[in-house]
Design a protein around this motif. Structure first.
Motif, short mmCIF file in Angstrom:
data_model
loop_
_atom_site.label_atom_id
_atom_site.label_comp_id
_atom_site.label_asym_id
_atom_site.label_seq_id
_atom_site.Cartn_x
_atom_site.Cartn_y
_atom_site.Cartn_z
N PHE A 93 0.99 -1.17 -0.09
CA PHE A 93 -0.06 -0.01 0.17
C PHE A 93 0.69 1.29 -0.09
O PHE A 93 0.67 2.16 -0.73
CB PHE A 93 -0.92 0.17 1.16
CG PHE A 93 -1.75 1.29 1.36
CD1 PHE A 93 -3.05 1.16 0.82
CD2 PHE A 93 -1.44 2.40 2.11
CE1 PHE A 93 -3.97 2.39 0.80
CE2 PHE A 93 -2.26 3.44 2.32
CZ PHE A 93 -3.50 3.65 1.53
N ARG A 96 2.38 1.60 -3.37
CA ARG A 96 1.62 2.02 -4.18
C ARG A 96 1.26 3.71 -4.32
O ARG A 96 1.18 4.29 -5.44
CB ARG A 96 0.15 1.51 -4.05
CG ARG A 96 -0.96 1.96 -4.82
CD ARG A 96 -1.01 1.92 -6.44
NE ARG A 96 -2.04 2.04 -6.93
CZ ARG A 96 -2.57 3.52 -7.39
NH1 ARG A 96 -1.78 4.36 -6.99
NH2 ARG A 96 -3.58 3.79 -7.99
N TYR A 209 -5.79 -4.15 3.01
CA TYR A 209 -5.05 -3.22 2.39
C TYR A 209 -5.56 -2.76 0.93
O TYR A 209 -5.38 -1.95 0.24
CB TYR A 209 -3.61 -3.25 2.59
CG TYR A 209 -3.25 -1.99 3.91
CD1 TYR A 209 -3.48 -0.94 3.55
CD2 TYR A 209 -2.89 -2.66 4.97
CE1 TYR A 209 -2.96 0.04 4.83
CE2 TYR A 209 -2.52 -1.72 6.16
CZ TYR A 209 -2.69 -0.35 5.79
OH TYR A 209 -2.17 0.56 6.80
N GLU A 213 -6.81 0.42 -0.82
CA GLU A 213 -5.84 1.01 -1.97
C GLU A 213 -7.24 1.43 -2.82
O GLU A 213 -6.87 2.78 -3.68
CB GLU A 213 -5.12 -0.01 -2.44
CG GLU A 213 -4.33 0.43 -3.68
CD GLU A 213 -3.42 -0.55 -4.15
OE1 GLU A 213 -3.16 -0.62 -5.42
OE2 GLU A 213 -2.80 -1.45 -3.64
#
Length: 221
Positions: A93, A96, A209, A213
């Motif tokens: 996460f 990202r 997560y 996300e």
């Protein structure tokens, strides 16, 4: 548009609440009041250390010795060194959204946060951006720690997404004016926990997560 991510720590970055509350349950039981991990969650979850000490003293009916705090902290940190793991998916996460400013705003002490981040090999991910409620006048559910964190990173609360797992943290973050994602991914989370987070004011709920996300990506779009 949100422009920063603020992470709670215990139960959001580190899967530490099960370990910490197991230690608390063991200690209170040793002090003469049989206590389960579930009892510990109800009594101590989401509180600052000073509040935990006060609650233990109330439970056992006596003042704890001055040495108690150091002994408890040492025992808890030793358990973390042995068994602490990150919340599943948190590294991915963070990767990202690596271009989004981020920080930690936690009820835990600076020493505990530093040790846990070191154990998890995540210190560099939050270097210089780890804020503890011990640095503000009032802990969660008051908004002080989130206001302090947003001011420190130079981004207003209305532009911050907070990832939280406790009702008191959700209350604090919403009071600060942040957008709050309630995360239900830690080992201590029970079936009805999402309802508590929604009642506290969480704008979104994420079971893990991957779901977080998707929510954050839409908020940042």
């Amino acid at each position: 548009m949100a422009k920063a991510l603020i992470f709670d720590f215990d139960g959001v970055v580190a899967d530490s609440e099960v370990l910490a509350n197991t230690v608390l349950a063991e200690i209170v039981t040793e002090l003469g009041v049989p206590t389960t991990v579930e009892d510990s969650y109800r009594a101590y979850l989401g509180k600052r250390f000073s509040e935990i000490i006060a609650e233990i003293e109330k439970t056992v009916g006596r003042t704890l010795p001055l040495s108690f705090s150091d002994q408890y902290q040492a025992r808890t940190l030793d358990r973390f060194r042995q068994s602490l793991l990150p919340i599943a998916g948190v590294r991915e996460f963070i990767a990202r959204f690596d271009d989004v400013p981020r920080c930690i705003a936690s009820s835990s002490s600076p020493d505990r946060l530093a040790l846990c981040l070191d154990v998890l090999n995540m210190t560099s991910l939050f270097d210089g951006r780890v804020f503890s409620a011990s640095n503000v006048e009032r802990g969660k559910p008051y908004p002080d720690i989130f206001l302090h964190a947003s001011a420190s990173i130079g981004i207003p609360p209305s532009s911050c997404i907070v990832i939280e797992d406790s009702p008191s943290g959700v209350t604090a973050a919403t009071a600060a004016g942040c957008t709050v994602v309630g995360l239900l991914a830690a080992g201590h989370i029970r079936e009805d926990h999402g309802a508590f987070l929604k009642k506290a004011g969480a704008h979104y709920l994420a079971l893990d997560y991957l779901e977080a996300e998707r929510i954050v990506a839409e908020l940042l779009d």
